[in-house]
Write a protein that holds these residues in place. Structure first.
Motif, PDB file in Angstrom:
ATOM      1  N   GLU A  25       0.823  -1.206   0.000  1.00  0.00           N
ATOM      2  CA  GLU A  25       0.000   0.000   0.000  1.00  0.00           C
ATOM      3  C   GLU A  25       0.851   1.247   0.000  1.00  0.00           C
ATOM      4  OE1 GLU A  25      -0.466  -2.585   1.952  1.00  0.00           O
ATOM      5  OE2 GLU A  25      -2.476  -3.320   1.449  1.00  0.00           O
ATOM      6  N   ARG A  26       1.936   1.233   0.753  1.00  0.00           N
ATOM      7  CA  ARG A  26       2.795   2.420   0.819  1.00  0.00           C
ATOM      8  C   ARG A  26       3.590   2.586  -0.468  1.00  0.00           C
ATOM      9  NH1 ARG A  26       5.579   2.949   6.643  1.00  0.00           N
ATOM     10  NH2 ARG A  26       5.847   5.078   5.876  1.00  0.00           N
ATOM     11  N   ASP A  29       1.230   4.128  -2.794  1.00  0.00           N
ATOM     12  CA  ASP A  29       1.081   5.563  -2.515  1.00  0.00           C
ATOM     13  C   ASP A  29       2.169   6.368  -3.215  1.00  0.00           C
ATOM     14  OD1 ASP A  29      -1.175   5.288  -0.973  1.00  0.00           O
ATOM     15  OD2 ASP A  29      -0.113   5.304   0.944  1.00  0.00           O
ATOM     16  N   ARG A  32       1.617   6.211  -7.000  1.00  0.00           N
ATOM     17  CA  ARG A  32       0.438   7.011  -7.348  1.00  0.00           C
ATOM     18  C   ARG A  32       0.805   8.498  -7.400  1.00  0.00           C
ATOM     19  NH1 ARG A  32      -2.216   5.931  -3.276  1.00  0.00           N
ATOM     20  NH2 ARG A  32      -3.310   4.068  -3.977  1.00  0.00           N
ATOM     21  N   THR A  33       1.577   8.937  -6.402  1.00  0.00           N
ATOM     22  CA  THR A  33       2.011  10.333  -6.377  1.00  0.00           C
ATOM     23  C   THR A  33       2.882  10.656  -7.576  1.00  0.00           C
ATOM     24  OG1 THR A  33       1.895  10.430  -3.965  1.00  0.00           O
ATOM     25  CG2 THR A  33       3.291  12.059  -5.058  1.00  0.00           C
ATOM     26  N   GLU A 162     -12.089   9.268  -0.597  1.00  0.00           N
ATOM     27  CA  GLU A 162     -11.294   8.237  -1.261  1.00  0.00           C
ATOM     28  C   GLU A 162     -11.709   8.096  -2.724  1.00  0.00           C
ATOM     29  OE1 GLU A 162     -10.125   3.490  -0.753  1.00  0.00           O
ATOM     30  OE2 GLU A 162     -11.412   4.480   0.717  1.00  0.00           O
TER      31      GLU A 162
END
Length: 238
Positions: A25-26, A29, A32-33, A162
């Motif tokens: 998940e991290r 993240d 995604r950024t 979200e």
């Protein structure tokens, strides 16, 4: 599409963000950024080896992150070719705006009685205007995204927040293809201010009308520009 940003340069700087509890998940993240920022551009192939090495994570962890971002429609897996940043089709852009109109206008419609908590929205509008004065049109683009996220945040719903994060991240794939933030976002600075002023005056119905017209005009402008660049068939993964 080109593959600018398809390597892993600079990602090593993000390794510290993973800390001691590195998870898919991290990693997702971070990627995604980077996709939202245009570091990995639409059509770019993501190198599993170089990204896993830069972030210091296992290939299994990275593959799970890829799976999460594929589910969010940011990446697409092509058999025997690898994982790519998705290139939206024109109909995807239209559908994104349909979703935005449903969600954003519903949030404004359901705000209840004024006064509204507008501090974050004020900061987003002021930040965009400041960036425009400085000629920072990428900053204006980011501020505009923040404006719409903060507008939806007025609903006080983590689920809606979200949803909008995912929708706006996907929309930025189209913005990166057009790659003209001044044309895409400059005309809407005044309209952001008008919506904010309407809400500050307690004019929820006026703000909703302004927002609906804003989204329709933004959709039409983006679709026209985007269709010239990708046609109608890009972004399909079937």
């Amino acid at each position: 599409m080109g593959t600018t940003g398809s390597g892993a340069g600079g990602l090593a700087d993000d390794r510290a963000l993973l800390g001691r509890t590195s998870t898919a998940e991290r990693v997702a993240d971070i990627l995604r950024t980077r996709i939202a920022e245009g570091f990995f551009r639409p059509g770019a192939r993501l190198s599993e080896d170089s990204i896993a090495g830069a972030l210091g994570v296992s290939r299994n962890t990275l593959r799970e992150a890829f799976r999460l971002l594929t589910h969010e429609r940011l990446l697409v897996h092509q058999l025997n070719r690898g994982v790519f940043v998705r290139v939206l089709a024109v109909e995807d852009v239209v559908d994104i705006y349909r979703t935005r109109r449903l969600v954003e206008c519903a949030v404004v419609h359901g705000l209840g009685e004024p006064p509204f908590e507008l501090d974050a929205l004020i900061r987003a509008v002021s930040g965009g205007e400041r960036d425009a004065r400085e000629g920072d049109w990428k900053g204006v683009s980011t501020a505009n995204i923040h404006f719409h996220r903060e507008l939806v945040a007025l609903a006080g719903s983590a689920r809606t927040d979200e949803l909008m994060r995912s929708v706006l991240a996907e929309l930025r794939l189209a913005f990166h293809v057009v790659d003209d933030p001044q044309a895409l976002h400059g005309p809407y600075l005044v309209r952001n201010r008008e919506i904010l002023d309407a809400l500050r005056a307690g004019g929820r119905e006026k703000a909703e009308r302004l927002l609906a017209d804003y989204l329709d005009d933004s959709r039409d402008q983006l679709v026209e520009l985007y269709a010239r660049l990708v046609g109608d068939g890009s972004g399909r993964d079937d």
